[in-house]
Design a protein around this motif. Structure first.
Motif, PDB file in Angstrom:
ATOM      1  N   ALA A 193     -67.406  68.967 -21.308  1.00 23.77           N
ATOM      2  CA  ALA A 193     -68.737  68.667 -21.840  1.00 23.77           C
ATOM      3  C   ALA A 193     -68.669  67.934 -23.172  1.00 23.77           C
ATOM      4  CB  ALA A 193     -69.538  69.953 -21.983  1.00 23.77           C
ATOM      5  N   ASP A 194     -67.551  68.083 -23.897  1.00 22.51           N
ATOM      6  CA  ASP A 194     -67.403  67.390 -25.180  1.00 22.51           C
ATOM      7  C   ASP A 194     -66.822  65.992 -25.030  1.00 22.51           C
ATOM      8  OD1 ASP A 194     -64.883  68.045 -24.403  1.00 22.51           O
ATOM      9  OD2 ASP A 194     -64.296  69.057 -26.264  1.00 22.51           O
ATOM     10  N   GLY A 195     -66.607  65.572 -23.780  1.00 21.24           N
ATOM     11  CA  GLY A 195     -66.109  64.229 -23.541  1.00 21.24           C
ATOM     12  C   GLY A 195     -64.613  64.086 -23.618  1.00 21.24           C
ATOM     13  N   ARG A 196     -63.855  65.165 -23.802  1.00 23.76           N
ATOM     14  CA  ARG A 196     -62.407  65.084 -23.915  1.00 23.76           C
ATOM     15  C   ARG A 196     -61.777  65.311 -22.538  1.00 23.76           C
ATOM     16  NH1 ARG A 196     -61.030  64.974 -29.248  1.00 23.76           N
ATOM     17  NH2 ARG A 196     -62.637  65.688 -30.700  1.00 23.76           N
ATOM     18  N   PRO A 197     -60.758  64.511 -22.191  1.00 25.83           N
ATOM     19  CA  PRO A 197     -60.093  64.670 -20.896  1.00 25.83           C
ATOM     20  C   PRO A 197     -59.475  66.049 -20.760  1.00 25.83           C
ATOM     21  CG  PRO A 197     -59.489  62.571 -21.925  1.00 25.83           C
ATOM     22  CD  PRO A 197     -60.233  63.362 -22.960  1.00 25.83           C
ATOM     23  N   THR A 198     -59.655  66.634 -19.577  1.00 20.46           N
ATOM     24  CA  THR A 198     -59.092  67.961 -19.335  1.00 20.46           C
ATOM     25  C   THR A 198     -58.157  67.999 -18.128  1.00 20.46           C
ATOM     26  OG1 THR A 198     -60.974  68.612 -17.981  1.00 20.46           O
ATOM     27  CG2 THR A 198     -61.127  69.069 -20.344  1.00 20.46           C
ATOM     28  N   TYR A 199     -58.252  67.007 -17.209  1.00 15.77           N
ATOM     29  CA  TYR A 199     -57.394  67.021 -16.030  1.00 15.77           C
ATOM     30  C   TYR A 199     -57.325  65.620 -15.435  1.00 15.77           C
ATOM     31  CZ  TYR A 199     -55.798  67.707 -11.229  1.00 15.77           C
ATOM     32  OH  TYR A 199     -55.128  67.613 -10.055  1.00 15.77           O
ATOM     33  N   ALA A 200     -56.151  65.267 -14.959  1.00 16.10           N
ATOM     34  CA  ALA A 200     -55.966  64.020 -14.220  1.00 16.10           C
ATOM     35  C   ALA A 200     -54.941  64.290 -13.133  1.00 16.10           C
ATOM     36  CB  ALA A 200     -55.492  62.907 -15.149  1.00 16.10           C
ATOM     37  N   ASN A 201     -55.301  63.984 -11.876  1.00 20.60           N
ATOM     38  CA  ASN A 201     -54.323  64.206 -10.806  1.00 20.60           C
ATOM     39  C   ASN A 201     -53.264  63.114 -10.838  1.00 20.60           C
ATOM     40  OD1 ASN A 201     -55.639  62.045  -9.739  1.00 20.60           O
ATOM     41  ND2 ASN A 201     -56.111  62.967  -7.763  1.00 20.60           N
ATOM     42  N   GLU A 202     -52.291  63.234  -9.935  1.00 21.35           N
ATOM     43  CA  GLU A 202     -51.157  62.311  -9.974  1.00 21.35           C
ATOM     44  C   GLU A 202     -51.595  60.868  -9.720  1.00 21.35           C
ATOM     45  OE1 GLU A 202     -48.144  63.630  -7.320  1.00 21.35           O
ATOM     46  OE2 GLU A 202     -47.863  65.581  -8.334  1.00 21.35           O
ATOM     47  N   MET A 203     -52.505  60.670  -8.783  1.00 25.22           N
ATOM     48  CA  MET A 203     -52.967  59.317  -8.490  1.00 25.22           C
ATOM     49  C   MET A 203     -53.681  58.704  -9.697  1.00 25.22           C
ATOM     50  SD  MET A 203     -53.124  56.831  -6.395  1.00 25.22           S
ATOM     51  CE  MET A 203     -52.669  57.532  -4.816  1.00 25.22           C
ATOM     52  N   SER A 204     -54.490  59.524 -10.411  1.00 24.40           N
ATOM     53  CA  SER A 204     -55.191  59.027 -11.591  1.00 24.40           C
ATOM     54  C   SER A 204     -54.196  58.589 -12.664  1.00 24.40           C
ATOM     55  CB  SER A 204     -56.124  60.106 -12.139  1.00 24.40           C
ATOM     56  OG  SER A 204     -56.752  59.674 -13.316  1.00 24.40           O
ATOM     57  N   THR A 205     -53.129  59.350 -12.842  1.00 25.36           N
ATOM     58  CA  THR A 205     -52.112  58.999 -13.839  1.00 25.36           C
ATOM     59  C   THR A 205     -51.451  57.677 -13.464  1.00 25.36           C
ATOM     60  OG1 THR A 205     -51.715  61.326 -14.320  1.00 25.36           O
ATOM     61  CG2 THR A 205     -50.007  59.778 -14.976  1.00 25.36           C
ATOM     62  N   GLN A 206     -51.179  57.464 -12.176  1.00 26.47           N
ATOM     63  CA  GLN A 206     -50.564  56.215 -11.741  1.00 26.47           C
ATOM     64  C   GLN A 206     -51.511  55.036 -11.959  1.00 26.47           C
ATOM     65  OE1 GLN A 206     -49.259  56.626  -7.674  1.00 26.47           O
ATOM     66  NE2 GLN A 206     -48.106  58.524  -8.088  1.00 26.47           N
TER      67      GLN A 206
END
Length: 465
Positions: free
Chosen positions: A386-399
């Motif tokens: 809710a504060d706009g900070r990234p909290t999770y990225a799956n492997e495909m997102s990282t690539q």
């Protein structure tokens, strides 16, 4: 350049928030504890464990009870100390106000033009003598509770007094503190306690003011003094004490007791050795325990403004802390009840423990399956809180993004951190148009006009948020 689809998912997803490693380690520790506990139950049976757990719970409850009593007692003591201190300072102010009122009235009469003119004439004429005597009578009447108004010449010889007492007329009182105080400062002065020579020999303080021929203060004509009985001080001090339900004592600048339980009886008593008195006469305020005559009390002290006097307030310690005693009783009763509840609760814990362990195992499996599902999706999943900070990225997102999470970046910094540009240009993508930023504002967004600059070139993205 090919089009890559990225799904941006918004909202807090606690299983993968920053600091997850810490929670994973804590979870792993909990699993170890559960396995150890299960093994112990199998080896030793549940009864010894329940007994040990019950004993630990009882000791914990007892410790909490003792701590609660201590905190409650300290809180009550703090409230009593605050009340004593406030009452002492307030009463000191009231005593000072009452005495300064008497001093101001005396000073006003001393500065009255008609009175000064009559004194300048020396009271030789009948008119001057009449004005002087009438002024003294008015002054004595104006200062409530006073015994008499006195007039002495600059040498300290008493020339008149109202109401009249022929036995003191003509006597020299230059040894009195009120006389020396006025002469030393050529200013109004409230004296220490003394035994008056006036009829009845009252214990009193002198409220005195100089009378000058004019406003320059160069020629002293006389000194006017009001005999202010300690009995009057005792009366209004008792009023203040009754309103605050405390015992109050007033002490003059020399450490003489003017009012209080031990004052009066025709004797001026010195209490200058009392450390509270010494502190208050030194201009300090405070509160603490005090013992006298085998009794213990809580006491506060404060200086009386502008007079150099001291005021003491006190209350019996047992009476003041009666609330703490009641608290101790109530807490111990509650501790006993809680102990019985704990014993009953342990039995329920033993029954429900197996169910809870099974539920925890199922939850862990569900969390693991959910993570495996997200990691296996053919699209990038990027989650911000809710504060706009990234909290999770799956492997495909990282690539796709060319880097992992940047948990310290907020919503306004995402475009810069992940090098987002408007498609087909070198213009940074506006921060307020970033899909996750708009989604945080409540929009459902789909855009295809942005690119990510990676080390191997730019990649155009289509984003849903």
């Amino acid at each position: 350049m090919g089009v890559v689809h990225v799904l941006a998912v918004l909202g807090p997803m606690r299983p993968w928030c920053p600091g997850g490693d810490v929670r994973n380690r804590a979870r792993q520790g909990s699993e170890i504890e559960i396995r150890q506990l299960t093994a112990h139950l199998r080896r030793a049976g549940s009864l010894p464990l329940l007994f040990t757990s019950g004993l630990l719970c009882f000791l914990t409850t007892l410790a909490m009870a003792v701590l609660s009593i201590q905190i409650g007692t300290e809180s009550i003591r703090h409230q009593v100390d605050a009340r004593l201190s406030t009452s002492a300072n307030l009463s000191a102010g009231l005593v000072g106000t009452r005495m300064l009122e008497a001093l101001n009235v005396t000073t006003a009469f001393a500065n009255a033009p008609g009175f000064r003119t009559a004194l300048a004439d020396g009271g030789q004429s009948a008119d001057s003598f009449s004005v002087i005597r009438a002024s003294l009578a008015q002054l004595q009447s104006a200062v409530a509770g006073s015994r008499a108004a006195v007039l002495v010449d600059p040498a300290g010889n008493l020339t008149d007094v109202q109401p009249l007492d022929p036995n003191v007329v003509g006597r020299n009182f230059s040894q009195r503190d009120w006389y020396r105080g006025v002469m030393a400062g050529h200013a109004p002065y409230v004296s220490e306690a003394y035994v008056s020579a006036y009829a009845g020999h009252p214990l009193a303080v002198g409220v005195a003011a100089p009378v000058f021929s004019d406003g320059t203060g160069r020629q002293l004509l006389a000194i006017v003094e009001v005999i202010y009985p300690m009995q009057t001080i005792q009366a209004f001090t008792d009023q203040f004490a009754a309103s605050s339900q405390l015992t109050l004592s007033v002490v003059d600048q020399r450490g003489h007791l003017l009012a209080g339980p031990a004052a009066g009886s025709g004797v001026i008593r010195s209490v200058s050795s009392d450390p509270r008195v010494r502190a208050a006469l030194g201009g300090r305020s405070g509160v603490g325990d005090f013992s006298s005559g085998g009794s213990r009390a809580l006491s506060a002290y404060a200086p009386v403004p502008k007079l150099g006097w001291a005021l003491l307030s006190q209350v019996d310690r047992g009476q003041a802390l009666a609330g703490a005693t009641r608290l101790q009783t109530n807490v111990m009763v509650l501790t006993g009840v809680l102990s019985l509840v704990i014993v009953a609760g342990l039995a329920m814990i033993a029954v429900n423990r197996g169910r809870r362990l099974g539920a925890e195992r199922d939850l862990r499996e569900q969390v693991q399956q959910g993570r495996q599902l997200l990691d296996g999706l053919p699209v990038g999943v990027f989650v911000v809180g809710a504060d706009g900070r990234p909290t999770y990225a799956n492997e495909m997102s990282t690539q796709i993004l060319g880097r992992g999470l940047a948990p310290d970046a907020d919503a306004t910094q995402l475009a810069e951190v992940y090098r987002v540009y408007t498609a087909g240009t070198d213009d940074p993508y506006p921060a307020d148009r970033i899909p996750v930023v708009r989604a945080l504002a409540g929009e459902q967004v789909r855009v295809d006009d942005l690119e990510i600059a990676r080390e191997d070139g730019r990649v155009a993205l289509e984003v849903w948020a």
